[in-house]
Design a protein around this motif. Sequence first.
Motif, PDB file in Angstrom:
ATOM      1  N   ALA A 124     -37.939  30.334  34.320  1.00 33.38           N
ATOM      2  CA  ALA A 124     -37.347  29.395  35.243  1.00 33.38           C
ATOM      3  C   ALA A 124     -38.064  27.834  34.954  1.00 33.38           C
ATOM      4  O   ALA A 124     -37.607  26.826  34.858  1.00 33.38           O
ATOM      5  N   VAL A 125     -39.293  27.907  35.014  1.00 31.76           N
ATOM      6  CA  VAL A 125     -40.307  26.701  34.903  1.00 31.76           C
ATOM      7  C   VAL A 125     -40.087  26.446  33.461  1.00 31.76           C
ATOM      8  O   VAL A 125     -40.087  25.181  33.340  1.00 31.76           O
ATOM      9  N   ALA A 126     -40.267  27.372  32.542  1.00 27.11           N
ATOM     10  CA  ALA A 126     -40.356  26.747  31.260  1.00 27.11           C
ATOM     11  C   ALA A 126     -39.099  26.206  30.715  1.00 27.11           C
ATOM     12  O   ALA A 126     -38.876  25.519  30.044  1.00 27.11           O
ATOM     13  N   GLY A 127     -37.881  26.904  31.447  1.00 28.89           N
ATOM     14  CA  GLY A 127     -36.517  26.215  31.036  1.00 28.89           C
ATOM     15  C   GLY A 127     -36.530  24.720  31.466  1.00 28.89           C
ATOM     16  O   GLY A 127     -35.671  24.266  30.713  1.00 28.89           O
ATOM     17  N   SER A 128     -37.416  24.178  32.179  1.00 28.13           N
ATOM     18  CA  SER A 128     -37.104  22.664  32.447  1.00 28.13           C
ATOM     19  C   SER A 128     -37.846  21.699  31.146  1.00 28.13           C
ATOM     20  O   SER A 128     -37.542  20.958  31.080  1.00 28.13           O
ATOM     21  N   GLN A 129     -38.502  22.692  30.334  1.00 24.72           N
ATOM     22  CA  GLN A 129     -39.042  22.159  28.985  1.00 24.72           C
ATOM     23  C   GLN A 129     -39.975  21.161  29.002  1.00 24.72           C
ATOM     24  O   GLN A 129     -40.787  20.870  28.211  1.00 24.72           O
ATOM     25  N   GLU A 130     -40.065  20.208  30.086  1.00 32.11           N
ATOM     26  CA  GLU A 130     -41.094  19.087  30.083  1.00 32.11           C
ATOM     27  C   GLU A 130     -42.265  19.610  29.992  1.00 32.11           C
ATOM     28  O   GLU A 130     -43.086  18.930  29.241  1.00 32.11           O
ATOM     29  N   PHE A 131     -42.867  20.392  30.882  1.00 26.33           N
ATOM     30  CA  PHE A 131     -44.402  20.464  30.788  1.00 26.33           C
ATOM     31  C   PHE A 131     -44.564  21.387  29.827  1.00 26.33           C
ATOM     32  O   PHE A 131     -45.691  20.892  28.992  1.00 26.33           O
ATOM     33  N   THR A 132     -44.042  22.450  29.417  1.00 30.57           N
ATOM     34  CA  THR A 132     -44.368  23.026  28.071  1.00 30.57           C
ATOM     35  C   THR A 132     -44.310  22.033  26.963  1.00 30.57           C
ATOM     36  O   THR A 132     -45.185  22.399  25.907  1.00 30.57           O
ATOM     37  N   ALA A 133     -43.293  21.375  26.851  1.00 31.93           N
ATOM     38  CA  ALA A 133     -43.418  20.243  25.452  1.00 31.93           C
ATOM     39  C   ALA A 133     -44.646  19.462  25.494  1.00 31.93           C
ATOM     40  O   ALA A 133     -45.172  19.464  24.315  1.00 31.93           O
ATOM     41  N   ILE A 134     -45.242  18.901  26.307  1.00 30.18           N
ATOM     42  CA  ILE A 134     -46.352  18.015  26.249  1.00 30.18           C
ATOM     43  C   ILE A 134     -47.725  19.119  26.286  1.00 30.18           C
ATOM     44  O   ILE A 134     -48.594  18.610  25.884  1.00 30.18           O
ATOM     45  N   ALA A 135     -47.458  20.301  26.729  1.00 31.96           N
ATOM     46  CA  ALA A 135     -48.607  21.146  26.911  1.00 31.96           C
ATOM     47  C   ALA A 135     -48.874  21.541  25.177  1.00 31.96           C
ATOM     48  O   ALA A 135     -50.026  21.689  24.875  1.00 31.96           O
ATOM     49  N   LYS A 136     -47.902  21.622  24.636  1.00 29.96           N
ATOM     50  CA  LYS A 136     -47.822  22.217  23.221  1.00 29.96           C
ATOM     51  C   LYS A 136     -48.420  20.977  22.344  1.00 29.96           C
ATOM     52  O   LYS A 136     -49.225  20.882  21.343  1.00 29.96           O
ATOM     53  N   LEU A 137     -47.961  19.505  22.829  1.00 27.88           N
ATOM     54  CA  LEU A 137     -48.199  18.471  22.171  1.00 27.88           C
ATOM     55  C   LEU A 137     -49.884  18.367  22.415  1.00 27.88           C
ATOM     56  O   LEU A 137     -50.507  17.966  21.331  1.00 27.88           O
ATOM     57  N   TYR A 138     -50.244  18.789  23.558  1.00 27.83           N
ATOM     58  CA  TYR A 138     -51.781  18.738  23.893  1.00 27.83           C
ATOM     59  C   TYR A 138     -52.661  19.576  23.034  1.00 27.83           C
ATOM     60  O   TYR A 138     -53.503  19.099  22.428  1.00 27.83           O
ATOM     61  N   ASP A 139     -52.062  20.796  22.767  1.00 26.96           N
ATOM     62  CA  ASP A 139     -52.808  21.841  22.055  1.00 26.96           C
ATOM     63  C   ASP A 139     -52.781  21.318  20.750  1.00 26.96           C
ATOM     64  O   ASP A 139     -53.912  21.396  19.985  1.00 26.96           O
ATOM     65  N   LEU A 140     -51.599  20.871  20.063  1.00 27.77           N
ATOM     66  CA  LEU A 140     -51.704  20.453  18.734  1.00 27.77           C
ATOM     67  C   LEU A 140     -52.625  19.201  18.432  1.00 27.77           C
ATOM     68  O   LEU A 140     -53.147  19.034  17.497  1.00 27.77           O
ATOM     69  N   ASP A 141     -52.696  18.353  19.334  1.00 30.48           N
ATOM     70  CA  ASP A 141     -53.714  17.300  19.250  1.00 30.48           C
ATOM     71  C   ASP A 141     -54.990  17.434  19.348  1.00 30.48           C
ATOM     72  O   ASP A 141     -55.657  17.038  18.576  1.00 30.48           O
ATOM     73  N   ARG A 142     -55.449  18.522  19.984  1.00 28.63           N
ATOM     74  CA  ARG A 142     -56.797  18.986  20.279  1.00 28.63           C
ATOM     75  C   ARG A 142     -57.053  19.769  18.806  1.00 28.63           C
ATOM     76  O   ARG A 142     -58.381  19.708  18.656  1.00 28.63           O
ATOM     77  N   SER A 143     -56.438  20.213  18.391  1.00 25.84           N
ATOM     78  CA  SER A 143     -56.576  20.979  17.167  1.00 25.84           C
ATOM     79  C   SER A 143     -57.081  20.107  16.075  1.00 25.84           C
ATOM     80  O   SER A 143     -57.929  20.740  15.098  1.00 25.84           O
ATOM     81  N   GLY A 144     -56.562  18.789  15.864  1.00 25.58           N
ATOM     82  CA  GLY A 144     -57.295  18.025  15.059  1.00 25.58           C
ATOM     83  C   GLY A 144     -56.691  18.172  13.658  1.00 25.58           C
ATOM     84  O   GLY A 144     -57.116  17.502  12.507  1.00 25.58           O
ATOM     85  N   GLU A 145     -55.442  19.096  13.717  1.00 28.91           N
ATOM     86  CA  GLU A 145     -54.958  19.450  12.294  1.00 28.91           C
ATOM     87  C   GLU A 145     -53.888  18.350  11.704  1.00 28.91           C
ATOM     88  O   GLU A 145     -53.657  18.439  10.467  1.00 28.91           O
ATOM     89  N   PHE A 146     -53.563  17.361  12.471  1.00 29.35           N
ATOM     90  CA  PHE A 146     -52.510  16.425  11.960  1.00 29.35           C
ATOM     91  C   PHE A 146     -52.715  15.217  12.368  1.00 29.35           C
ATOM     92  O   PHE A 146     -53.777  14.819  13.317  1.00 29.35           O
ATOM     93  N   ASP A 147     -52.514  14.210  11.435  1.00 35.05           N
ATOM     94  CA  ASP A 147     -52.745  12.721  11.742  1.00 35.05           C
ATOM     95  C   ASP A 147     -51.875  12.082  12.789  1.00 35.05           C
ATOM     96  O   ASP A 147     -52.397  11.191  13.675  1.00 35.05           O
TER      97      ASP A 147
END
Length: 369
Positions: A124-147
Motif C-alpha cells: 500500500a505504501v509503495a503503491g503511492s510511488q512518491e517516496f520510493t521514487a525519490i528513495a531510489k533517486l537518492y541511492d543512485l545519486d549517492r552511488s556516484g555512478e552517473f553524471d
Amino acid sequence: MSVADRLDGKRVVICAGSGGVGKTTTSAALAMGLAAEGKRVAVITIDPAKRLADSLGLEDLDNEPRLVDPKRFKGHGIEMQGELWAMMLDAKRTFDELIARLAPDAKTRDEVLANRIYQELSGAVAGSQEFTAIAKLYDLDRSGEFDVLVLDTPPSRNALDFLDAPDRLTGFLEGRALKVFLAPTGLAAKVMGRGTSVVFSVLRRVTGVDLLQDLSVFFRALGGLIDGFRERASGVKKLLSDPATTFLIVTSPEREPVDEAIFFRGKLREAGMPFGGLIVNRVQLDLVEGDPDEEAARLDGDLSDELKQKVADTLRELQVLAARDRASLERLMDELDEPDPVIIPLLDGDVHDVDGLVLVHEHLFETTG
C-alpha cells in the motif's frame, strides 16, 4: 534558451506534471540529449506501459539501470558521446531494498520482509510511488555512478504527494498513534497480552494465521527501523532542495494540465525547491497567418471548389486551436513567471521509437534548422 542551458551543472533533473502530458517521452529525450553530449545519464521511469523500453529498443526494464546500446541511435541523427542508462521503478522492490538496507541485522531484515502485515502495508505504501521514487533517486545519486539522473515522476493530482513524501513518512513514524502502539506499556502491550482472545484464537485455528505473532514481530522490528527511516527521509529532502537538483514542469496547453502546472509551481515556490523551467508539449502552432479562404484559393492544381472549402475549414479549425494554445502559453508564462518556455509542437502520432525521441530532442535542445 535551450534546455541544455537550463540543465548546465545539474546532477538531478526531476520532470513533474500531471499525467498524459508526455513526461515519460520528455524525460527520455532529455536523458538521450545529455548522454549524446558526453555524460553518463540514467533515466528513471514509473511508466507501466513500457513506452520508454519500447522507444529505446529494450525488451524490458527492471529496478536497476540498464545500458542502452549506443548502436540503437546510429542512423537516427544522434551521435552518442556518453552513455544512456534506463530503468523502470519497481516500487515494492525498492521499498524492500530500503528495509534490507536500514535493518540493524539480518534477523530483523528477514523478519520484516517475511512478515504478512509488512507485505500488505508495504504494498500500500509503495503503491503511492512518491517516496520510493525519490528513495531510489537518492541511492543512485549517492552511488556516484552517473553524471546526471533524470526522474520521470508519478502522475499526481496533488503536488504535495511528491514534495511532501519525506515529511509524511517521518510524520507517520514519529506520530503519536504509532508511538502509543510501540510503547512497552501502550496499546501494543495490551493487545499482545490478550493471548486468550476468542477472536484471535478462532482465527488462528481456522486459518493457521497467528495474527498476534505477526503484529508483535512487525511492531518490534519497526521500532528498530525508525531511526534509519528518519535519516533516509532527511537525506531525500535535502536532495530535493539541493542546488544541483532542478525541477522541470512538463505540461500541455489543455486547461487541466495548465492548472496543475500553475499549482505545482506555487508549491515549489512555497517549499523553496529549485525550478529549472517550463516545457509545454503538443502545442498547435499557426500553419498560416492569413485568411484561410485566401490561402486555400492559392493552392495549385485543379482542385474543386468543394475541396478548397474543406481545406479552408480545416485551416480555420487549426487557427482556433492555435489561438487557444497561445492563450494557454501566455497564462503559463505569466503565472509561472517564465518568459521563455521550451515549446514542443504537436507531432504526428505518439512517440514510440528513437525517431520520435529525436524529434522531441530537437525542440528541447534547439537543434532544428
